[in-house]
Design a protein around this motif. Structure first.
Motif, short mmCIF file in Angstrom:
data_model
loop_
_atom_site.label_atom_id
_atom_site.label_comp_id
_atom_site.label_asym_id
_atom_site.label_seq_id
_atom_site.Cartn_x
_atom_site.Cartn_y
_atom_site.Cartn_z
N ARG A 164 0.86 -1.18 0.00
CA ARG A 164 0.00 0.00 0.00
C ARG A 164 0.90 1.23 0.00
NH1 ARG A 164 0.83 2.23 4.70
NH2 ARG A 164 1.13 1.00 6.59
N PRO A 165 0.36 2.39 -0.32
CA PRO A 165 1.19 3.59 -0.32
C PRO A 165 1.72 3.91 1.07
CG PRO A 165 -0.86 3.95 -1.53
CD PRO A 165 -1.00 2.63 -0.83
N LEU A 166 2.87 4.57 1.10
CA LEU A 166 3.44 5.09 2.33
C LEU A 166 2.67 6.36 2.69
CD1 LEU A 166 5.94 4.55 4.26
CD2 LEU A 166 7.07 6.37 2.97
N ARG A 167 2.06 6.40 3.88
CA ARG A 167 1.24 7.55 4.28
C ARG A 167 2.10 8.53 5.09
NH1 ARG A 167 -2.70 3.05 5.43
NH2 ARG A 167 -1.57 2.94 7.38
N VAL A 168 2.23 9.75 4.57
CA VAL A 168 3.14 10.74 5.15
C VAL A 168 2.39 12.00 5.52
CG1 VAL A 168 5.26 12.07 4.81
CG2 VAL A 168 5.01 9.82 3.73
N ASP A 169 2.53 12.42 6.77
CA ASP A 169 1.93 13.67 7.26
C ASP A 169 2.98 14.77 7.14
OD1 ASP A 169 0.96 15.80 8.70
OD2 ASP A 169 0.11 14.59 10.30
N VAL A 170 2.67 15.80 6.34
CA VAL A 170 3.64 16.87 6.09
C VAL A 170 3.27 18.19 6.76
CG1 VAL A 170 4.40 15.86 3.92
CG2 VAL A 170 2.49 17.47 3.92
N LEU A 171 2.22 18.22 7.57
CA LEU A 171 1.71 19.40 8.28
C LEU A 171 1.06 20.39 7.31
CD1 LEU A 171 1.31 20.98 10.90
CD2 LEU A 171 3.58 21.95 10.61
N GLY A 172 1.73 20.77 6.24
CA GLY A 172 1.14 21.66 5.24
C GLY A 172 1.84 21.44 3.91
N THR A 173 1.09 21.45 2.81
CA THR A 173 1.69 21.10 1.53
C THR A 173 2.62 22.18 0.99
OG1 THR A 173 -0.30 21.91 0.40
CG2 THR A 173 -0.15 19.54 0.83
N ARG A 174 2.56 23.41 1.55
CA ARG A 174 3.50 24.45 1.13
C ARG A 174 4.82 24.37 1.91
NH1 ARG A 174 1.45 28.51 -2.06
NH2 ARG A 174 -0.81 28.86 -2.05
N LEU A 175 4.85 23.59 2.97
CA LEU A 175 6.01 23.60 3.86
C LEU A 175 7.09 22.63 3.39
CD1 LEU A 175 4.15 23.79 7.29
CD2 LEU A 175 5.00 25.65 5.85
N SER A 176 8.29 22.80 3.95
CA SER A 176 9.46 22.08 3.44
C SER A 176 9.37 20.56 3.52
CB SER A 176 10.72 22.58 4.15
OG SER A 176 10.62 22.37 5.54
N PRO A 177 8.70 19.94 4.52
CA PRO A 177 8.61 18.47 4.47
C PRO A 177 8.01 17.93 3.17
CG PRO A 177 8.03 19.22 6.65
CD PRO A 177 8.18 20.45 5.80
N THR A 178 7.10 18.69 2.55
CA THR A 178 6.58 18.27 1.26
C THR A 178 7.69 18.22 0.22
OG1 THR A 178 4.44 19.27 1.77
CG2 THR A 178 4.88 18.76 -0.54
N GLU A 179 8.60 19.18 0.28
CA GLU A 179 9.74 19.19 -0.65
C GLU A 179 10.68 18.02 -0.35
OE1 GLU A 179 10.01 21.47 -3.35
OE2 GLU A 179 7.94 21.44 -2.64
N LEU A 180 10.85 17.67 0.91
CA LEU A 180 11.68 16.51 1.26
C LEU A 180 11.10 15.23 0.66
CD1 LEU A 180 12.47 17.21 5.03
CD2 LEU A 180 13.84 17.82 3.04
N ILE A 181 9.78 15.09 0.77
CA ILE A 181 9.13 13.90 0.23
C ILE A 181 9.13 13.92 -1.29
CG2 ILE A 181 6.94 12.65 0.11
CD1 ILE A 181 8.50 12.26 2.68
N ARG A 182 8.97 15.09 -1.88
CA ARG A 182 9.04 15.18 -3.34
C ARG A 182 10.41 14.74 -3.84
NH1 ARG A 182 11.12 18.51 -6.76
NH2 ARG A 182 11.68 20.00 -5.14
N SER A 183 11.48 15.16 -3.14
CA SER A 183 12.83 14.76 -3.51
C SER A 183 13.00 13.24 -3.38
CB SER A 183 13.84 15.47 -2.61
OG SER A 183 15.13 14.93 -2.78
#
Length: 308
Positions: free
Chosen positions: A89-108
């Protein structure tokens, strides 16, 4: 008495196919091996399960009585195996907000490992992320770690994010290439998203007391786009953003690095120690390899920050 699951599985196959040869083929066994398993099961139960004839195989009365429980036993065994194998199944990741840097970490991470399916979710930081990790609702959360975590939760530094100042073009600091923390003394920084009790509100509490600026949290939080419009119209309002925060382009806004020292927001990656998702170790390694060290000579973190 312990039942041999292989023998029980052979019994169910023969009961379904009514033929030892056909059941053996489906099980990937020889007919002789299948017969031996049935004989072993009959010996363990002390009864005959099948009537054998040239035209096929029929259940005895005891065999028919045993069949529903045998099916349930095999189904339970298969479920037990699935429960300890990593789910596809997909890895479920909470990034707090899609504009914030954790989203960029996951995108990378996704660019480096496109084969990993990912579901992005958002919540309210550590307060909701930790319960979601404990319940299994998510696999990974990104947050600033404050206080004591549940012992079942593991974490590691993910990103020490440098601050930028977002100000309107009429702001007194707008013409500079960078802003020193000393320049912000007496300034009021707009942060309507600072929820009381949140780990980010705690962070800015320490930062403003260290460097003597104010924080304005009044008014509803209508989102980043609305706040940028308000800042662009003002001659004295400003706010903070992160180095990798996705700030929408705005003609009336300048984005300036903050230095001397550079405040760092300490994002951590959290997960449940017993989580067995196959992509989790890959993500942990990916994040750990990219963490930059803290330089106390040029950067700032709150006192006692658990950065390791």
């Amino acid at each position: 008495m312990e039942l041999d699951l292989g023998a029980v599985r052979a019994f169910v196959a023969v009961a379904d196919d009514r033929h030892f040869g056909d059941a053996a083929d489906r099980l990937g066994l020889t007919q002789q091996a299948t017969s031996k398993r049935i004989a072993k099961l009959e010996a363990s139960l002390g009864t005959t399960l099948f009537h054998r004839a040239r035209t096929g195989t029929e259940l005895t009365e005891d065999g028919a009585a045993f069949l529903p429980d045998a099916r349930a036993l095999i189904a339970l065994a298969d479920q037990a195996v699935r429960s300890v194998r990593a789910p596809r199944r997909p890895l479920r990741v909470d990034v707090l907000g899609t504009r914030l840097s954790p989203t960029e970490l996951i995108r990378s991470f996704h660019e480096a490992h496109p084969e990993v399916e990912i579901d992005i979710v958002t919540s309210r930081g550590l307060r909701s992320g930790q319960p979601a990790l404990l319940s299994g609702a998510i696999d990974v959360a990104f947050a600033r770690v404050t206080g004591e975590l549940d012992p079942a939760i593991a974490y590691q530094p993910a990103y020490l994010e440098p601050h930028h100042l977002l100000a309107g073009r009429k702001h007194p600091l707008a013409g500079r290439r960078r802003v020193r923390m000393a320049d912000l003394a007496g300034t009021v920084v707009s942060m309507p998203g600072n929820e009381p009790g949140s780990e980010w509100a705690d962070y800015y509490h320490h930062l403003r007391h260290e460097f003597g600026f104010g924080v304005e949290t009044a008014g509803p939080d209508f989102g980043l786009d609305h706040m940028l419009d308000e800042i662009a119209r003002s001659a004295d309002r400003c706010t903070f953003g992160g180095e990798r925060m996705r700030v929408p382009w705005h003609a009336g806004i300048v984005q300036l690095p903050v230095v001397d020292p550079t405040p760092l927001y300490p994002w951590s990656m959290l997960w449940h120690r017993r989580n067995r998702h196959p992509a989790l170790p890959v993500l942990i390694e990916h994040i750990a390899e990219r963490v930059r060290p803290f330089d106390p000579a040029t950067q700032w973190l709150p006192p006692g920050e658990p950065v390791r």
